[in-house]
Design a protein around this motif. Structure first.
Motif, PDB file in Angstrom:
ATOM      1  N   VAL A  62       0.840  -1.192   0.000  1.00 45.79           N
ATOM      2  CA  VAL A  62       0.000   0.000   0.000  1.00 45.79           C
ATOM      3  C   VAL A  62       0.873   1.239   0.000  1.00 45.79           C
ATOM      4  O   VAL A  62       2.004   1.232   0.486  1.00 45.79           O
ATOM      5  CB  VAL A  62      -0.970   0.024   1.204  1.00 45.79           C
ATOM      6  N   GLU A  63       0.341   2.304  -0.565  1.00 45.86           N
ATOM      7  CA  GLU A  63       1.018   3.595  -0.597  1.00 45.86           C
ATOM      8  C   GLU A  63      -0.003   4.679  -0.300  1.00 45.86           C
ATOM      9  O   GLU A  63      -1.219   4.408  -0.264  1.00 45.86           O
ATOM     10  CB  GLU A  63       1.671   3.821  -1.961  1.00 45.86           C
ATOM     11  N   PRO A  64       0.419   5.905  -0.063  1.00 48.71           N
ATOM     12  CA  PRO A  64      -0.534   6.968   0.240  1.00 48.71           C
ATOM     13  C   PRO A  64      -1.595   7.135  -0.840  1.00 48.71           C
ATOM     14  O   PRO A  64      -1.302   7.039  -2.039  1.00 48.71           O
ATOM     15  CB  PRO A  64       0.357   8.206   0.348  1.00 48.71           C
ATOM     16  N   GLY A  65      -2.806   7.370  -0.401  1.00 43.83           N
ATOM     17  CA  GLY A  65      -3.915   7.659  -1.305  1.00 43.83           C
ATOM     18  C   GLY A  65      -4.473   9.026  -0.950  1.00 43.83           C
ATOM     19  O   GLY A  65      -3.785  10.031  -1.100  1.00 43.83           O
ATOM     20  N   LEU A  66      -5.714   9.053  -0.460  1.00 43.77           N
ATOM     21  CA  LEU A  66      -6.276  10.327  -0.017  1.00 43.77           C
ATOM     22  C   LEU A  66      -5.597  10.813   1.259  1.00 43.77           C
ATOM     23  O   LEU A  66      -5.640  12.003   1.573  1.00 43.77           O
ATOM     24  CB  LEU A  66      -7.786  10.183   0.210  1.00 43.77           C
ATOM     25  N   ALA A  67      -4.972   9.916   1.979  1.00 41.41           N
ATOM     26  CA  ALA A  67      -4.131  10.284   3.118  1.00 41.41           C
ATOM     27  C   ALA A  67      -2.675  10.272   2.672  1.00 41.41           C
ATOM     28  O   ALA A  67      -2.217   9.306   2.062  1.00 41.41           O
ATOM     29  CB  ALA A  67      -4.337   9.317   4.279  1.00 41.41           C
ATOM     30  N   HIS A  68      -1.976  11.356   2.956  1.00 41.53           N
ATOM     31  CA  HIS A  68      -0.557  11.412   2.547  1.00 41.53           C
ATOM     32  C   HIS A  68       0.351  10.694   3.525  1.00 41.53           C
ATOM     33  O   HIS A  68       1.493  10.330   3.200  1.00 41.53           O
ATOM     34  CB  HIS A  68      -0.102  12.859   2.354  1.00 41.53           C
ATOM     35  N   SER A  69      -0.155  10.444   4.753  1.00 41.16           N
ATOM     36  CA  SER A  69       0.635   9.719   5.744  1.00 41.16           C
ATOM     37  C   SER A  69      -0.292   9.197   6.833  1.00 41.16           C
ATOM     38  O   SER A  69      -1.451   9.623   6.947  1.00 41.16           O
ATOM     39  CB  SER A  69       1.711  10.633   6.365  1.00 41.16           C
ATOM     40  N   TRP A  70       0.214   8.277   7.631  1.00 37.57           N
ATOM     41  CA  TRP A  70      -0.565   7.701   8.721  1.00 37.57           C
ATOM     42  C   TRP A  70       0.375   7.050   9.713  1.00 37.57           C
ATOM     43  O   TRP A  70       1.534   6.778   9.413  1.00 37.57           O
ATOM     44  CB  TRP A  70      -1.567   6.664   8.188  1.00 37.57           C
ATOM     45  N   GLU A  71      -0.129   6.819  10.917  1.00 38.54           N
ATOM     46  CA  GLU A  71       0.649   6.096  11.908  1.00 38.54           C
ATOM     47  C   GLU A  71      -0.306   5.346  12.842  1.00 38.54           C
ATOM     48  O   GLU A  71      -1.374   5.859  13.191  1.00 38.54           O
ATOM     49  CB  GLU A  71       1.547   7.027  12.723  1.00 38.54           C
ATOM     50  N   PRO A  72       0.074   4.120  13.212  1.00 40.74           N
ATOM     51  CA  PRO A  72      -0.731   3.351  14.167  1.00 40.74           C
ATOM     52  C   PRO A  72      -0.264   3.635  15.596  1.00 40.74           C
ATOM     53  O   PRO A  72       0.883   4.050  15.826  1.00 40.74           O
ATOM     54  CB  PRO A  72      -0.439   1.905  13.772  1.00 40.74           C
ATOM     55  N   SER A  73      -1.148   3.406  16.553  1.00 39.86           N
ATOM     56  CA  SER A  73      -0.753   3.494  17.952  1.00 39.86           C
ATOM     57  C   SER A  73       0.108   2.284  18.313  1.00 39.86           C
ATOM     58  O   SER A  73       0.183   1.301  17.562  1.00 39.86           O
ATOM     59  CB  SER A  73      -1.993   3.541  18.849  1.00 39.86           C
ATOM     60  N   ARG A  74       0.730   2.341  19.453  1.00 42.49           N
ATOM     61  CA  ARG A  74       1.631   1.260  19.854  1.00 42.49           C
ATOM     62  C   ARG A  74       0.888  -0.066  20.020  1.00 42.49           C
ATOM     63  O   ARG A  74       1.452  -1.136  19.770  1.00 42.49           O
ATOM     64  CB  ARG A  74       2.358   1.624  21.146  1.00 42.49           C
ATOM     65  N   ASP A  75      -0.383   0.006  20.454  1.00 41.64           N
ATOM     66  CA  ASP A  75      -1.140  -1.233  20.641  1.00 41.64           C
ATOM     67  C   ASP A  75      -1.847  -1.679  19.365  1.00 41.64           C
ATOM     68  O   ASP A  75      -2.525  -2.705  19.341  1.00 41.64           O
ATOM     69  CB  ASP A  75      -2.145  -1.096  21.783  1.00 41.64           C
ATOM     70  N   GLY A  76      -1.713  -0.909  18.260  1.00 41.21           N
ATOM     71  CA  GLY A  76      -2.299  -1.287  16.988  1.00 41.21           C
ATOM     72  C   GLY A  76      -3.800  -1.104  16.894  1.00 41.21           C
ATOM     73  O   GLY A  76      -4.412  -1.562  15.925  1.00 41.21           O
ATOM     74  N   LYS A  77      -4.395  -0.384  17.840  1.00 45.38           N
ATOM     75  CA  LYS A  77      -5.857  -0.237  17.853  1.00 45.38           C
ATOM     76  C   LYS A  77      -6.341   1.122  17.346  1.00 45.38           C
ATOM     77  O   LYS A  77      -7.540   1.305  17.144  1.00 45.38           O
ATOM     78  CB  LYS A  77      -6.391  -0.465  19.269  1.00 45.38           C
ATOM     79  N   VAL A  78      -5.431   2.051  17.150  1.00 40.72           N
ATOM     80  CA  VAL A  78      -5.813   3.383  16.670  1.00 40.72           C
ATOM     81  C   VAL A  78      -4.897   3.764  15.508  1.00 40.72           C
ATOM     82  O   VAL A  78      -3.670   3.781  15.652  1.00 40.72           O
ATOM     83  CB  VAL A  78      -5.716   4.449  17.787  1.00 40.72           C
ATOM     84  N   TRP A  79      -5.517   4.055  14.373  1.00 40.26           N
ATOM     85  CA  TRP A  79      -4.771   4.459  13.183  1.00 40.26           C
ATOM     86  C   TRP A  79      -5.134   5.914  12.858  1.00 40.26           C
ATOM     87  O   TRP A  79      -6.311   6.222  12.648  1.00 40.26           O
ATOM     88  CB  TRP A  79      -5.112   3.553  12.003  1.00 40.26           C
ATOM     89  N   THR A  80      -4.129   6.758  12.813  1.00 42.53           N
ATOM     90  CA  THR A  80      -4.349   8.183  12.541  1.00 42.53           C
ATOM     91  C   THR A  80      -3.903   8.498  11.117  1.00 42.53           C
ATOM     92  O   THR A  80      -2.755   8.231  10.750  1.00 42.53           O
ATOM     93  CB  THR A  80      -3.571   9.057  13.540  1.00 42.53           C
ATOM     94  N   PHE A  81      -4.833   9.068  10.334  1.00 40.77           N
ATOM     95  CA  PHE A  81      -4.574   9.377   8.923  1.00 40.77           C
ATOM     96  C   PHE A  81      -4.602  10.886   8.705  1.00 40.77           C
ATOM     97  O   PHE A  81      -5.497  11.581   9.214  1.00 40.77           O
ATOM     98  CB  PHE A  81      -5.624   8.719   8.024  1.00 40.77           C
ATOM     99  N   HIS A  82      -3.626  11.373   7.950  1.00 40.92           N
ATOM    100  CA  HIS A  82      -3.513  12.800   7.643  1.00 40.92           C
ATOM    101  C   HIS A  82      -3.860  12.996   6.162  1.00 40.92           C
ATOM    102  O   HIS A  82      -3.172  12.476   5.274  1.00 40.92           O
ATOM    103  CB  HIS A  82      -2.098  13.289   7.942  1.00 40.92           C
ATOM    104  N   LEU A  83      -4.922  13.728   5.913  1.00 35.94           N
ATOM    105  CA  LEU A  83      -5.464  13.849   4.566  1.00 35.94           C
ATOM    106  C   LEU A  83      -4.697  14.856   3.718  1.00 35.94           C
ATOM    107  O   LEU A  83      -4.137  15.827   4.230  1.00 35.94           O
ATOM    108  CB  LEU A  83      -6.939  14.271   4.630  1.00 35.94           C
ATOM    109  N   ARG A  84      -4.705  14.609   2.415  1.00 29.28           N
ATOM    110  CA  ARG A  84      -4.136  15.569   1.474  1.00 29.28           C
ATOM    111  C   ARG A  84      -4.976  16.841   1.463  1.00 29.28           C
ATOM    112  O   ARG A  84      -6.179  16.814   1.688  1.00 29.28           O
ATOM    113  CB  ARG A  84      -4.110  14.980   0.054  1.00 29.28           C
ATOM    114  N   LYS A  85      -4.323  17.926   1.156  1.00 31.04           N
ATOM    115  CA  LYS A  85      -5.029  19.200   1.041  1.00 31.04           C
ATOM    116  C   LYS A  85      -5.532  19.385  -0.391  1.00 31.04           C
ATOM    117  O   LYS A  85      -4.975  18.847  -1.343  1.00 31.04           O
ATOM    118  CB  LYS A  85      -4.106  20.356   1.422  1.00 31.04           C
TER     119      LYS A  85
END
Length: 255
Positions: free
Chosen positions: A77-100
């Motif tokens: 997978v590569e960036p799509g509508l989100a240019h970047s993302w990161e999971p939490s340490r426990d793998g239960k929360v994924w934070t996505f940063h959207l393209r402008k």
């Protein structure tokens, strides 16, 4: 040879001899920016979350995009509508940063609320546009571990899962983000009036005959080289081959 028989043969071979020339001329006269594809079956619906057939999915991937996407030629997978993302340490929360500056085909802006809307219409029964039908069971099963989608700010969204879930990114690469404005406008008829952020926008669907998509000039990524793609239903495999050889179509599937 009788004159009548000779006349028939002359007409036959005359038409046969000109057939290739006429077809090539037709091919040259056709819009050079349009790709014409002959397929054995029509799309079922144009809302990707409600279909599993390949014909519908192929068109849907031109109209809609996900937070991430498949890297061409790979299963990465590569960036799509989100240019970047990161999971939490426990793998239960994924934070996505959207393209402008990404917009839907109807001109409305992509933001975190649109992403949350796209998930909630599948997963939240109280949502005004909840997809309760059997046609959405497949995707509801794939996203069964998603317990919430939280908007942090207009450009940041969190996807929360019940447990660490390895296939999540792969599923998100296929999960379509839809225009809330279009869904609110069309309701259930959104399945025939799709609006996404993809490189092509919906133009026309004549059930049983043709689907046409056109290049979206405000697309955030690299502009497609084609003006239009025309998906034409040609049920008979032999006829698809004839159409391909004559130049009346550019591609033919399932020969």
């Amino acid at each position: 040879m009788r004159p009548a028989s000779l006349a028939v043969l002359l007409v036959y071979f005359g038409c046969f001899g000109c057939f290739g020339c006429d077809a090539r001329d037709l091919h040259r006269r056709r819009d050079p920016g349009a790709l014409v594809v002959a397929r054995a079956a029509d799309v079922q619906l144009l809302d990707p979350i409600r279909v599993q057939d390949s014909e519908s999915i192929e068109v849907g991937t031109l109209l809609f995009e996900g937070l991430v996407r498949w890297k061409p030629g790979t299963t990465d997978v590569e960036p799509g509508l989100a240019h970047s993302w990161e999971p939490s340490r426990d793998g239960k929360v994924w934070t996505f940063h959207l393209r402008k500056d990404v917009v839907f085909h109807d001109g409305s802006k992509l933001d975190a609320a649109a992403v949350a809307f796209s998930f909630e219409r599948l997963l939240v029964p109280a949502h005004p546009h909840y997809l309760a039908g059997e046609d959405s069971y497949h995707w509801r099963g794939l996203m069964r571990d998603v317990v919430g989608v939280l908007v942090l700010d207009p450009a940041t969204v969190q996807v929360r899962v019940a447990r660490p879930y390895a296939p999540l990114l792969g599923n998100l690469a296929m999960f379509p983000i839809v225009s809330p404005a279009a869904v609110n406008r069309w309701g259930d008829a959104f399945r025939k009036n799709p609006v996404g952020t993809g490189p092509f926008a919906f133009e026309e669907w004549r059930p049983g005959d043709t689907v046409v998509v056109r290049r979206f000039d405000r697309y955030w990524g690299a502009a497609p080289l084609l003006d239009r793609i025309v998906f034409r239903v040609v049920v008979d495999a032999r006829q698809r081959l004839v159409d391909l050889e004559s130049g009346s179509v550019d591609l033919a599937t399932a020969i």
